[in-house]
Write an enzyme that holds these catalytic residues in place. Structure first.
Site, PDB file in Angstrom:
ATOM      1  N   ASP A   2      28.452 -21.511  -5.966  1.00 54.65           N
ATOM      2  CA  ASP A   2      29.876 -21.716  -5.687  1.00 54.65           C
ATOM      3  C   ASP A   2      30.702 -20.528  -6.168  1.00 54.65           C
ATOM      4  O   ASP A   2      30.348 -19.876  -7.150  1.00 54.65           O
ATOM      5  CB  ASP A   2      30.345 -23.012  -6.365  1.00 54.65           C
ATOM      6  N   LEU A  10       6.480 -18.708  -5.745  1.00 57.82           N
ATOM      7  CA  LEU A  10       7.749 -19.437  -5.932  1.00 57.82           C
ATOM      8  C   LEU A  10       7.970 -20.294  -4.697  1.00 57.82           C
ATOM      9  O   LEU A  10       7.702 -19.847  -3.584  1.00 57.82           O
ATOM     10  CB  LEU A  10       8.907 -18.427  -6.061  1.00 57.82           C
ATOM     11  N   HIS A  48      30.821 -14.795   1.250  1.00 55.86           N
ATOM     12  CA  HIS A  48      29.534 -15.402   1.650  1.00 55.86           C
ATOM     13  C   HIS A  48      28.487 -14.316   1.894  1.00 55.86           C
ATOM     14  O   HIS A  48      27.323 -14.463   1.530  1.00 55.86           O
ATOM     15  CB  HIS A  48      29.699 -16.254   2.912  1.00 55.86           C
TER      16      HIS A  48
END
Ligand code: IPE
Ligand code: IPE
Ligand code: MG
Length: 256
Positions: free
Chosen positions: A25, A136, A42
């Site tokens: 955020d 991962l 973004h």
């Protein structure tokens, strides 16, 4: 595959969290501070995603889950929503091969029915290509909502075991959750200063350690992740027990 459930068992506590879930955020505010359009935030935020994938591999974190677009983010201005959809598509096109080369398994969770067929096809092929990787597991939550997840799992469970009506267990439901392939998050991080969960992994966060930072997502980096891990290490994860019980268990294990 079935993992420890934080409400049924006592999960193992490690110095490095096994699963970190993040709410990315603060992109809009990062851009605003620089007199840039929100979407520039973004775009810059995608850079932090790359940095975090690398940082998690270096630290031995097994699962990284990132909230990219919530079920409620459709309420944003249509230009911002379509920019985010395009960014997701181009990021998939550009990054899947690199993730694969780095041994990352990619998964996407969320209601994909609102995505265009090209994006869905890329998601499915990216997941298939990287399915065998073990360095991962990177999960992107896209058009995801915690309530959506619990509800879709409840519906799937009811269809699978209609005869168990009234007797369903936590395990019956958990196996249908979108992230049933991963253990519950140990550490939840939210950047951008807000102290809320915003309909992220409602079921799975039952016993996660929560960490909030004012750092805006485009500015979050390895050092900031380390600060979160230091905070995580200072927590006593009791899972309902008393502090004294933890100490006597450590003594019994010879840990002290
Ligand atoms: C998070 O940043 C990214 C998405 C929700 C897609 P925001 O866009 O929410 O940034 P702020 O909160 O407005 O600063
Ligand atoms: C949460 O951020 C969702 C994502 C990061 C994808 P928001 O910025 O949408 O959350 P609220 O609306 O402030 O709670
Ligand atoms: Mg926000």
């Amino acid at each position: 595959m079935s993992f420890f459930s934080s409400t049924r068992d006592i999960p193992e506590v490690r110095a490095v969290p096994r699963h970190v879930a993040m709410i990315m955020d603060g992109n809009g505010r990062w851009a605003k501070k620089r007199f840039l359009p929100r979407v520039a935030g973004h775009k810059r935020g995608l850079e932090t995603v790359r940095v975090m994938v690398k940082a998690c591999i270096e630290r031995g974190i097994d699962y990284l889950t990132l909230f990219a677009f919530s079920s409620e983010n459709w309420r944003r201005p249509p230009e911002e929503v379509s920019f985010l959809m395009r960014l997701f598509l181009t990021a998939l096109q550009a990054e899947v091969d690199k993730l694969h080369e780095n041994g990352v398994r990619l998964r996407v969770i969320g209601d994909l029915s609102r995505f265009d067929p090209q994006t869905v096809a890329l998601i499915r092929s990216g997941e298939a290509l990287t399915a065998g990787n073990t360095k991962l597991t990177l999960t992107i939550a896209a058009n995801y909502g915690g309530r959506w997840d619990i509800l879709q799992a409840a519906n799937a469970m009811a269809l699978q075991h209609p005869e168990k009506l009234g007797c369903w267990t936590e395990e019956d439901l958990a196996e249908h959750l979108a992230m049933a392939y991963a253990p519950e998050p140990d550490l939840f991080i939210r950047t951008g200063g807000e102290q809320r969960v915003s309909n992220f992994l409602l079921w799975q966060l039952a016993y996660a350690e929560l960490y909030f930072t004012d750092c805006l997502w485009p500015e979050f980096d390895g050092a900031a992740l380390d600060q979160a891990i230091v905070s995580y290490r200072s927590r006593e994860r009791r899972f309902g027990r008393t502090s004294e019980q933890l100490i006597s268990q450590e003594e019994a294990n010879g840990d002290v």
